[in-house]
Write an enzyme that holds these catalytic residues in place. Structure first.
Site, short mmCIF file in Angstrom:
data_model
loop_
_atom_site.label_atom_id
_atom_site.label_comp_id
_atom_site.label_asym_id
_atom_site.label_seq_id
_atom_site.Cartn_x
_atom_site.Cartn_y
_atom_site.Cartn_z
N LYS A 103 0.85 -1.18 0.00
CA LYS A 103 0.00 0.00 0.00
C LYS A 103 0.90 1.25 0.00
O LYS A 103 1.83 1.33 0.81
CB LYS A 103 -0.88 -0.03 1.26
CG LYS A 103 -2.19 0.68 1.13
CD LYS A 103 -3.18 0.25 2.20
CE LYS A 103 -4.49 1.00 2.03
NZ LYS A 103 -5.56 0.49 2.85
N GLU A 112 -20.19 -4.38 10.12
CA GLU A 112 -21.12 -3.56 10.89
C GLU A 112 -22.24 -4.39 11.51
O GLU A 112 -22.68 -4.12 12.64
CB GLU A 112 -21.71 -2.45 10.00
CG GLU A 112 -20.73 -1.34 9.64
CD GLU A 112 -19.75 -1.70 8.53
OE1 GLU A 112 -19.89 -2.79 7.93
OE2 GLU A 112 -18.84 -0.90 8.26
N ARG A 171 -26.07 -0.86 6.83
CA ARG A 171 -25.86 -2.29 6.66
C ARG A 171 -26.36 -3.10 7.85
O ARG A 171 -26.64 -4.29 7.73
CB ARG A 171 -24.36 -2.51 6.47
CG ARG A 171 -24.06 -3.83 5.99
CD ARG A 171 -22.69 -3.89 5.40
NE ARG A 171 -22.68 -3.53 4.01
CZ ARG A 171 -21.61 -3.64 3.24
NH1 ARG A 171 -20.49 -4.08 3.75
NH2 ARG A 171 -21.65 -3.30 1.99
#
Ligand SMILES: Cc1ncc(C[n+]2csc(CCOP(=O)(O)OP(=O)(O)O)c2C)c(N)n1
Length: 643
Positions: A288, A375, A403
């Site tokens: 990354k 979530e 969600r």
């Protein structure tokens, strides 16, 4: 390796994927370098997901070398790492230079932005299911395109990804899944799957196999009887290890780990996967932030960075005097309450930094839980904790809490469990756009029994609301916007707010504005303007609670004031103004209400909140004009009746 300014860059000559294919393999490292320069330049100026994109430069080039969009389909998970794909599919130049700004490229992929974006996203964990749907549709239609899902390692912390994985082999024989493993979510990736992936990528055996497979594939020209070769390779390289891979257990052929910055290896593996007659997962290891030292050393900061100095990576400093952010005030308050009471716990779904929970994580790690991008689990986990006397606080952005709706209703509210929800980014997330605006939470919460729903007018009231919610017998939901607060001083001791009681800030006899949260300061300005310019007496109420609404105050005012105005940073449908209308209707009170809020449309991304508000008729002058027009209409109606 950069070209001189007068020479056209390779990137500037890429009008679409065909031009990527036309380059000689030896030109690809230069293309990768130019893409990285462009990514850094644009995100340093506009902010954006620089780290994830720097990590997928070679992967995205390789995908476009091997496949042909838009016929073939790429489904990027979250799609925050889709900038390179945008640059290679005809969206460079001014459009990309205005990334995340009004009129420029979105920070995510969107079907209405390009035919090369086969599926839009902004929320995590959707790619595998969507790609599986597309692959199954292809099979049903007897067409032959390839479908490739590109998922980060953190996508595998999402329930939906695992649900899709469970269905791959029963749905299709042809699907390519790229697992882009950089070991980071926004923060360091968490959980058992992250540990498993880490073991694969650091295991000596797997690394030896990785070298074997690379050497094996690169020794054959592309496309030659790859399936036969694969079986030969499997025989030669300790079959049992591959069989034991988690993904093989789900019926996918596992390839990797592959060096995600080795273009040749990537192309060979993709070419192989393209020919497979079973679903394939290619485990690609990427770094990354590759190409920007600051991003490699601080992956969390550069996941989604605010504007920065491209040389040093230093963030552009906020304008001096900018008040602290809501989430920082929340984070400090939660850490303080948790210090005072060990039963207070903080839960995040992979967003410790964004929500302000990092402070709690640092100070009281035993009272902090990062559950990954999960979530639904976060809310159920909190419900379980609450049954045992704990006071969990789920810090989840308004948009991501969508969600966990069933868990909110079925597990928390139905059982009236004392879970506190801190819904950051309620309102607009301007640069991110429709996937990230938190404009629906009031509508989806107002209808749920037992829910106490509130929004503070400033950051001091946010602390009071958190304190109040931690003393409620059932669930409390607090919404607050992204970014800087009002600069209100935080009291040394928070107060318990009387539940369901609004606050009168200004008395008026012509109009009363009922404002919610960050609309309260706007309402005060509007009231002052109407008084000054129109000689109207305008009151302002800080509603505080959307549920329960302060009906007594509302009805007493509605009985004597000719016009009510509601202001909310939320869609009008089912929002705060709707709650006011319902309360008046139930009491058979005919007082007219002018409702100010967001229309029934998905709001696009834009340069700033002010810009977007103006585009949707919500600039302060436009609101004033509407209120004055409504007042004048009422006066002329009254005059007609009086005649
Ligand atoms: C449902 C949901 N929760 C939280 C987020 C916030 N979020 C955006 S990207 C991200 C991490 C993604 O990590 P990974 O998939 O590994 O991709 P990487 O950025 O590392 O390439 C998170 C948590 C989100 N987009 N959607």
């Amino acid at each position: 390796m950069s070209t001189s300014p007068s020479e056209p860059t390779l990137l500037s000559r890429i009008a679409g994927p065909a031009d990527v294919k036309a380059l000689a393999p030896g030109q690809l490292p230069q293309l990768a370098q130019e893409i990285r320069e462009e990514l850094i330049e644009v995100t340093a100026r506009n902010g954006g997901h620089v780290g994830p994109n720097l990590g997928v430069v070679e992967l995205t080039i390789a995908l476009h070398r091997v496949f042909s969009t838009p016929d073939d389909q790429f489904v990027f998970d979250v799609s925050h790492q889709g900038y390179v794909h945008k640059l290679l599919t005809g969206r460079q130049g001014e459009f990309f230079q205005k990334l995340r700004k009004s009129g420029g490229a979105s920070g995510f992929l969107a079907r209405n932005e390009s035919p090369h974006d086969s599926f839009g996203a902004g929320h995590a964990g959707t790619a595998l299911s969507a790609a599986l749907g597309m692959a199954t549709a292809r099979d049903l239609r007897n067409s032959h395109e390839h479908v490739v899902a590109i998922c980060g390692d953190a996508a595998f912390t999402c329930g939906i990804t695992l649900e899709a994985l469970n269905n791959v082999v029963s749905s299709t024989k042809r699907l390519i899944v790229i697992l882009n493993d950089n070991e980071w979510s926004i923060a360091k990736n968490v959980g058992a799957i992250a540990g498993y992936l880490n073991r694969i990528s650091t295991s000596k055996t797997y690394n030896r196999m990785h070298h074997d497979i690379e050497a094996f594939f690169t020794s054959f020209p592309t496309g030659v009887e790859m399936n036969r070769m694969y079986h030969k390779w499997k025989r030669e390289t300790k079959d049992f290890i591959v069989e034991s891979s988690l993904f093989e257990k789900f019926g996918l052929r596992y390839l990797g780990p592959v060096d995600g910055h080795n273009l040749d290896a990537l192309v060979k593996n993709l070419e192989f996967a393209k020919q497979c007659d079973v679903p394939v997962l290619i485990h690609v290891l990427t770094k990354k932030g590759k190409g920007l030292d600051a991003a490699v050393s601080s992956p969390e900061k550069f996941h989604g960075a605010s504007p920065f100095d491209p040389e040093t990576g230093e963030s552009v400093r906020p304008i001096p005097g900018t008040p602290p952010n809501y989430q920082d005030v929340f984070g400090a308050a939660l850490a303080r309450f948790a210090r005072q009471d060990p039963k207070v716990l903080g839960i995040t779904g992979a967003m410790p930094g964004g929500t302000g929970l990092s402070l709690l994580a640092k100070e009281l790690p035993q009272q902090f839980f990062d559950v990954g991008i999960a979530e639904e689990h976060a809310v159920l986990f909190a419900a379980g904790l609450a049954t045992k006397g704990f006071r969990p606080v789920c810090a989840i952005y308004s948009t991501f809490l969508q969600r966990a709706y069933d868990q909110i209703i079925h597990d928390v509210c139905l059982q009236n469990l004392p879970v506190t929800f801190c819904m950051d980014r309620a309102g607009l997330s301007a640069n991110d756009g429709p996937t990230h605006h938190g404009l629906f939470d009031l509508s989806y919460l107002r209808c749920v029994p037992n829910a106490v729903v509130m929004q503070p007018k400033d950051e001091d009231e946010l602390v009071d609301m958190l304190h109040t919610s931690l003393h409620l017998p059932g669930p409390g939901f607090i919404r607050y916007p992204r970014g800087a607060g009002t600069g209100a001083a935080i009291k040394s001791d928070p107060v318990l707010l009387p539940v369901g009681q609004a606050e009168v800030l200004r008395v008026g006899t012509n109009i009363v504005i009922w404002a919610l949260g960050n609309m309260v300061p706007e309402a005060l300005k509007l009231a002052a303007q109407l008084e000054r310019d129109e000689h109207l007496s305008v009151g302002v109420v800080n509603a505080r609670f959307v549920k329960p609404l302060d009906r007594n105050l509302l009805l007493s005012q509605a009985a004597v004031v000719p016009l009510l105005v509601t202001m909310e940073d939320h869609v009008l449908a089912g929002g705060f103004g709707s709650a006011v209308l319902e309360a008046l209707q139930e009491a058979h009170c005919p007082t007219p209400v002018e409702r100010i809020g967001w229309p029934d449309k998905f709001v696009e991304h834009g340069s700033s909140v002010d810009y977007l508000r103006a585009g949707h008729g919500l600039a302060p002058d436009e609101i004033a004009r509407r209120v004055i027009a409504r007042w004048r209409d009422l006066q002329s109606e009254k005059a007609t009746v009086d005649l």
